[in-house]
Design an enzyme around this catalytic site. Structure first.
Site, PDB file in Angstrom:
ATOM      1  N   CYS A   1       9.017 -26.158  18.299  1.00 49.57           N
ATOM      2  CA  CYS A   1       9.729 -26.034  17.079  1.00 49.57           C
ATOM      3  C   CYS A   1      10.242 -24.468  17.406  1.00 49.57           C
ATOM      4  O   CYS A   1      11.601 -24.449  16.852  1.00 49.57           O
ATOM      5  CB  CYS A   1       8.558 -26.076  16.130  1.00 49.57           C
TER       6      CYS A   1
ATOM      7  N   HIS B   1      10.212 -20.292  10.490  1.00 50.24           N
ATOM      8  CA  HIS B   1       9.590 -20.590  11.797  1.00 50.24           C
ATOM      9  C   HIS B   1      10.295 -19.662  12.790  1.00 50.24           C
ATOM     10  O   HIS B   1      10.057 -19.758  13.969  1.00 50.24           O
ATOM     11  CB  HIS B   1       9.557 -22.102  12.371  1.00 50.24           C
TER      12      HIS B   1
END
Length: 521
Positions: free
Chosen positions: A75, A138
């Site tokens: 990710c 993130h």
């Protein structure tokens, strides 16, 4: 959020804009990035449940890109690559703590996206774009790394994955931000029921996206919406309306709700009359997490393995480009493309020259999208895992220089990135180097990477003669960035995010004790 509420919102929007806004030279840009959604999760790619009618319609109205890749099978590095147009090994989103290890940004990570990197929203400001991220960031959760410090004007979402719930004395729950201050935390103010899978987060994210589109259209400003919903990342969730509705359990429910959300946003663009001035791209950050399947993981279709690996299932992504009156309806283009191309392509659409003081790995896809050209067909795809170039694709052939699924130690604990897909000598549990005699596959004939081409054939020799110089040149010119994902520290967790004082949600910060992060995969 209920369907009637969304319908009412659309009605209000329709009535508030009596005339359609005129076209401007710089189109609006929407990038929809899903989380752990696999290539095989869409009906248009053969998912038998046919639970993505809006995405299938989006493909029918636009362009399907079956050969679209992420820049990393995990990710955080993938997202860093999208927003910088650069490989993670260049932009610093990797680790040197161990060889070929995937690293990301859990809440004890010290680092984040480097201050030396230029992100897409920072570039778009040159043409007056207003930018918003909805959902998962993130790229670092400490204040200096958050979206509003990196060019975004608005943010609604979280800096980390929605893991939890946690005991706040040992590990805090992840905060949810509205711009620069937290509104609450997952599992507290923003509920996720781990037992039932119920959560309204996707509906909240949808409303945030619709509201942003409406406001910028009314203000007649070009906008960039980065819609990064995370419902298909374990622990998977869906709202009550969608729970139990799919043929695939909770994961399928989440996919159905995300598909519905895509449909609502495209419908709003049409209602506002800006569909022909808005470029929309749908994709995912990495392959489906087979380790979470079947209950909380998706499908990578015919491809080998999944998330965390550099086999096709880990890095080939669903991808749809949509722009009425500009992208020809119902087209399928087999151009090799990469998530990093979205950086360069977005700049080209906005009429902005890319930065010339750094190496960019993303290419401008506008010739492919707008005229169906295949002129970029021979560009390579590099498959990195951490600091190692594991494989390269050129044309239909893929060459593996290293193979590894995950370690024997992890495998014996029940962690398997390739369940039911063991290919002897390929899905290895030891890191195997094949530099002297690479493993070669023809992905057209063998998309599942099950039948290596014999080293005794002319085809094998021809492939290496084409790809070896590409690899040599890439390695020769590569200047790795400073690794940002090496150090961890409990003191940097989300104990006291901005805004916690107003909510009475600040927690005691423990003593700083930094260590080298352990990345097992």
């Amino acid at each position: 959020m209920s369907a009637p509420t969304l319908t009412l919102l659309s009605a209000i929007i329709c009535c508030s804009l009596a005339e359609k806004p005129s076209n401007v030279s710089s189109p609006n840009i929407i990038i929809m990035l899903m989380d752990d959604m696999g290539w095989g999760d869409l009906g248009v790619f053969g998912q038998p449940s046919k639970e993505t009618p809006n995405l299938d319609a989006m493909a029918a109205q636009g362009m399907l890109l079956p050969n679209f890749y992420t820049a990393n099978p995990l990710c955080s590095p993938s997202r860093a690559a999208l927003l910088t147009g650069r490989l993670p090994v260049r932009n610093g989103f990797y680790t040197t703590n161990a060889h070929a290890r995937n690293a990301y940004t859990p809440q004890d990570i010290v680092g984040g996206i480097s201050k030396d990197e230029i992100l897409l929203p920072q570039m778009l400001k040159k043409k007056g774009y207003v930018s918003k991220i909805v959902g998962k960031w993130h790229l670092g959760h400490r204040p200096q790394y958050l979206p509003l410090e990196k060019g975004f004007d608005e943010w609604f979402g979280a800096p980390n994955c929605h893991f939890g719930p946690y005991n706040s004395s040992i590990r805090p729950n992840i905060p949810v931000y509205n711009n620069s201050e937290m509104l609450g935390r997952f599992y507290e103010e923003f509920k996720i029921d781990r037992e039932t899978g119920e959560s309204n987060l996707t509906q909240i994210y949808l409303l945030e996206g619709l509201d942003f589109i409406h406001r910028q259209t009314e203000a007649r400003r070009p906008f960039f919406l980065y819609w990064a919903a995370d419902a298909t990342h374990a622990p998977v969730y869906a709202s009550r309306r969608f729970l139990g509705k799919s043929q695939r359990g909770r994961y399928g429910d989440a996919v159905m709700e995300l598909d519905y959300s895509v449909g609502q946003m495209l419908s709003l663009l049409r209602t506002l009359g800006i569909d022909n001035n808005t470029f929309v791209f749908f994709t995912s950050d990495n392959g489906a997490a087979l380790i979470s399947a079947p209950n909380e993981g998706g499908s990578n279709g015919p491809f080998l393995c999944g998330k965390q690996t550099t086999f096709e299932g880990g890095m080939r992504e669903p991808a749809i480009a949509w722009w009425p009156e500009h992208i020809k309806e119902g087209t399928v283009n087999f151009q090799l493309a990469n998530v990093m191309d979205l950086f360069t392509t977005s700049l080209a659409l906005a009429g902005i020259s890319p930065p010339d003081d750094r190496t960019l790995d993303g290419l401008d896809l506008t010739p492919v999208l707008l005229s169906g050209s295949h002129t970029l067909l021979n560009r390579p795809i590099f498959y990195y895992r951490g600091n190692e170039l594991m494989a390269v694709r050129l044309g239909q052939h893929k060459v593996h220089y290293w193979t590894w699924s995950n370690s024997w130690d992890q495998f014996k604990k029940g962690i398997n990135f390739c369940p039911g897909q063991d290919v002897p000598g390929v899905t290895t549990h030891d890191q195997k180097e094949h530099t002297e005699e690479p493993i070669v596959f023809h992905l057209g004939r063998d998309p599942g990477e099950k039948f290596p081409i014999s080293v005794l054939t002319q085809e094998y020799e021809d492939v290496l003669s084409r790809i070896s110089p590409v690899v040599e040149q890439h390695k020769k010119s590569l200047v790795p960035g400073v690794p940002q994902l090496n150090m961890c520290d409990v003191a940097v967790m989300n104990w006291a995010p901005a805004g916690c004082e107003k909510l009475g949600k600040c927690l005691r910060v423990p003593k700083s004790e930094p260590w080298k992060c352990d990345w097992p995969h």
